[in-house]
Enzyme design. Structure first.
Site, PDB file in Angstrom:
ATOM      1  N   ARG A 103      44.508  26.309  22.471  1.00 44.93           N
ATOM      2  CA  ARG A 103      43.800  27.188  23.494  1.00 44.93           C
ATOM      3  C   ARG A 103      42.278  27.368  23.004  1.00 44.93           C
ATOM      4  O   ARG A 103      42.154  27.566  21.999  1.00 44.93           O
ATOM      5  CB  ARG A 103      44.432  28.375  23.638  1.00 44.93           C
ATOM      6  CG  ARG A 103      44.086  29.481  24.608  1.00 44.93           C
ATOM      7  CD  ARG A 103      44.374  28.536  26.279  1.00 44.93           C
ATOM      8  NE  ARG A 103      44.323  29.709  27.234  1.00 44.93           N
ATOM      9  CZ  ARG A 103      43.923  29.403  28.436  1.00 44.93           C
ATOM     10  NH1 ARG A 103      43.586  28.005  29.004  1.00 44.93           N
ATOM     11  NH2 ARG A 103      44.035  30.176  29.378  1.00 44.93           N
ATOM     12  N   THR A 376      44.812  21.525  36.316  1.00 48.08           N
ATOM     13  CA  THR A 376      45.221  21.133  35.151  1.00 48.08           C
ATOM     14  C   THR A 376      45.961  20.015  35.119  1.00 48.08           C
ATOM     15  O   THR A 376      45.934  19.445  36.151  1.00 48.08           O
ATOM     16  CB  THR A 376      45.828  22.434  34.643  1.00 48.08           C
ATOM     17  OG1 THR A 376      45.009  23.548  34.745  1.00 48.08           O
ATOM     18  CG2 THR A 376      46.649  22.372  33.225  1.00 48.08           C
ATOM     19  N   ASP A 418      39.875  33.498  32.295  1.00 49.74           N
ATOM     20  CA  ASP A 418      41.181  33.855  31.967  1.00 49.74           C
ATOM     21  C   ASP A 418      41.584  34.988  31.128  1.00 49.74           C
ATOM     22  O   ASP A 418      42.798  35.420  30.925  1.00 49.74           O
ATOM     23  CB  ASP A 418      42.117  32.429  31.476  1.00 49.74           C
ATOM     24  CG  ASP A 418      42.718  31.669  32.299  1.00 49.74           C
ATOM     25  OD1 ASP A 418      42.544  31.805  33.880  1.00 49.74           O
ATOM     26  OD2 ASP A 418      43.174  30.601  32.014  1.00 49.74           O
TER      27      ASP A 418
END
Length: 583
Positions: A103, A376, A418
């Site tokens: 991430r 995604t 996010d």
């Protein structure tokens, strides 16, 4: 469900090995290894690259490097070297499962105050577009880590297909054209982006050959120098210069310091299945565990569609409420995992469900607090040894931040959105967060990506999907489909619906509900949001969602199958069978 007439999205190959013919073993015993390999990805070229690497002697993890990197070339709308991802791995020889967390991380300059306007309002443009929207990328480090620690082949070999395709080009397809048109006002701001996506000032057209020489050079440096080929040296200098030229503030130290994290996957039981899935900073594994453990008290197959949907929605509602308040980067936040994963806790949540009536979401606010496109990509792999990979990677929204630092070919993500950049303010997917998901230097933003394995005495399944916050509920519905005995293709094509606590609405894609089912749910107190339907109180949800990729291995029959999501217009479903050896 009657699906719209989309071309089949996913390239799927089954490669059967003669070494493990069913006739040579006890028909009642599960096969120790699959009869070959299966790869499901969102683009034919990526699937073919995976098989190219398997044919060269690689394993599923080498193939994952190839598939991931090719997707980074051919699907810039969805993922790339400027983004991040999660890789769930199973090593058949050791029996070990591991979760690779690649991430993105927050730059030190990206404080909550940096995303506020002078009047204190949230600066959504800065959160979604350009240099401030981008976290430090993690995907290049993941590719290096996979090759070094789990693969059999050199990184140069596994990255070879991506380098070749970036250099020589591939035909532009419709989704790229439409996506660019929808984001052009942002992407045209940046000279590095215009240089990649325009020819003589004109946007690429469907069928054009899309060559990316700068990206090929970046991939080549990554192949030759590993981590330092991206995070230091020539590429790093260009990335930092490009970010600073547009007003952002990355530093060489934080770029060079990026590292993936190996984490222990989450595991739990649902009926006859052992589920292995994504831990935080993914919210998906925790949420799916809660939902399934709430639902396990009911035999869903015996319920009518209205009550089955109602109970599933109520489980979604409760899990998304907990996601909002408790989940974040476990390196920064003390997450009450023991409670959230507990069957007793799930039983308590279940007890609050009225089987005949919707529960208003504001009942679950807990304490006085502010209220709070799904681009995604995912791929699934099983190889002939039984190794498997479920990988979901992203740049967040369509084409991420829209910014390509000149000379790199690297489209940067917009994952900073996010984070809970302003507590209680919904992000682009309408989900909220508070302190647990607030940005701090080096912190990883919460994600919905949920790469997962399912395993029973008879079957192994690998699945995942893109879809923003809807990823979690699509994976849930896929798991319920496998539990009900559906095949991989049926699971990929299942109709989809979603609830995320706030807004207090069931959204559904075209054909998911009949008018009778929708009306019955409304009579229970639900607001049902159908595509194009705003009269009933919904917002008019999108036509179809996601791009679920799944492969499964039936160990009793020793067969491999794959699920091709029919919603994706790129590629085709394909089967490749080798001839069994002569007896």
């Amino acid at each position: 469900m009657s699906l719209p007439r989309f071309a089949v999205a996913l390239s799927l190959f089954l490669l059967l090995s003669p070494a493990l013919r069913a006739a040579e073993r006890d028909a009642d015993a599960p096969a120790p290894h699959p009869p070959g390999a299966a790869i499901a990805s969102a683009h034919k070229l990526a699937t073919e690259a995976g098989f190219e690497i398997l044919h060269a002697g690689g394993n599923a993890f080498d193939a994952a490097v190839a598939v991931s990197s090719v997707l980074s070339v051919v699907e810039p709308i969805s993922s790339g070297l400027g983004g991040g991802g999660f890789f769930l791995l199973h090593d058949q020889r050791s029996g070990k499962d591991v979760f690779i967390d690649a991430r993105e991380t927050a730059p030190a300059a990206a404080t909550p105050q940096a995303y506020l306007l002078a009047n204190g309002d949230f600066n959504r443009d800065r959160a979604e577009n350009g240099p401030w929207a981008a976290g430090i990328p993690g995907l290049p480090a993941a590719l290096v880590h996979l090759a070094k620690n789990y693969g059999k082949l050199p990184l140069k070999t596994s990255l070879g297909p991506a380098i070749r395709i970036a250099r020589d080009g591939f035909p532009v397809y419709g989704r790229l054209v439409r996506g660019y048109a929808s984001r052009r006002d942002v992407m045209d701001r940046y000279p590095g982006t215009r240089a990649v996506f325009q020819v003589n000032g004109q946007a690429l057209k469907e069928g054009d050959l899309f060559k990316q020489p700068d990206l090929a050079r970046t991939l080549q440096l990554l192949a030759e120098r590993g981590h330092d080929g991206f995070y230091q040296g020539e590429v790093a200098k260009k990335l930092i210069a490009g970010v600073k030229a547009e007003g952002g503030q990355w530093t060489a130290k934080e770029l060079a310091g990026y590292q993936v994290r190996e984490r222990e996957p989450l595991r739990f039981k649902y009926r006859d299945w052992q589920i292995t899935t994504a831990p935080p900073p993914s919210s998906g594994g925790v949420a799916v565990a809660q939902m399934l453990q709430i639902l396990e008290a009911w035999d869903l197959a015996k319920l009518d569609e209205v009550h089955r949907t109602h109970l599933t929605v109520e489980a979604m509602r409760r899990a998304f409420r907990d996601r909002t308040f408790y989940l974040g980067d476990p390196d920064f936040v003390d997450i009450p995992m023991k409670t959230l994963m507990s069957r007793d806790y799930a039983a308590g949540l279940r007890a609050t469900i009225n089987p005949e009536k919707a529960t208003p979401s504001d009942i679950f606010s807990g304490q006085p607090t502010p209220l709070e496109d799904d681009e995604t990509t995912h791929f699934s792999i099983i190889d002939g040894d039984g190794n498997r990979v479920a990988a979901t990677q992203t740049v967040n929204l369509l084409f991420g931040s829209g910014l390509i630092p000149p000379g790199t070919g690297v489209l940067l993500n917009n994952e900073m959105d996010d984070f809970a950049l302003k507590p209680g303010t919904p992000n682009a997917f309408g989900v909220m967060g508070f302190e647990a998901n607030a940005p701090k230097p080096g912190k990883r933003m919460l994600s919905s990506m949920t790469p997962s394995f399912m395993e029973s005495a008879d079957e192994v399944a690998v699945l995942g999907t893109p879809g923003g916050s809807r990823i979690i509920t699509m994976v849930l519905l896929g798991m319920l489909g496998y539990d009900q005995g559906l095949g991989a293709q049926e699971v990929a094509a299942l109709p989809r619906f979603h609830h995320q606590w706030y807004p207090d609405v069931i959204s559904a894609e075209s054909g998911a509900f009949s008018p009778q089912v929708a009306d019955a749910l409304r009579k229970m107190g639900h607001t049902v949001d159908l595509p194009g339907d705003t009269a009933s109180g919904g917002r008019g949800s999108s036509h179809v969602w996601g791009n679920l990729q799944t492969v499964s291995w039936n160990r009793r029959s020793n067969t491999l199958t794959g699920g091709a999501d029919p919603r994706n217009p790129v590629g085709e479903a394909k089967v490749e069978l080798s001839q069994p050896a002569a007896p």
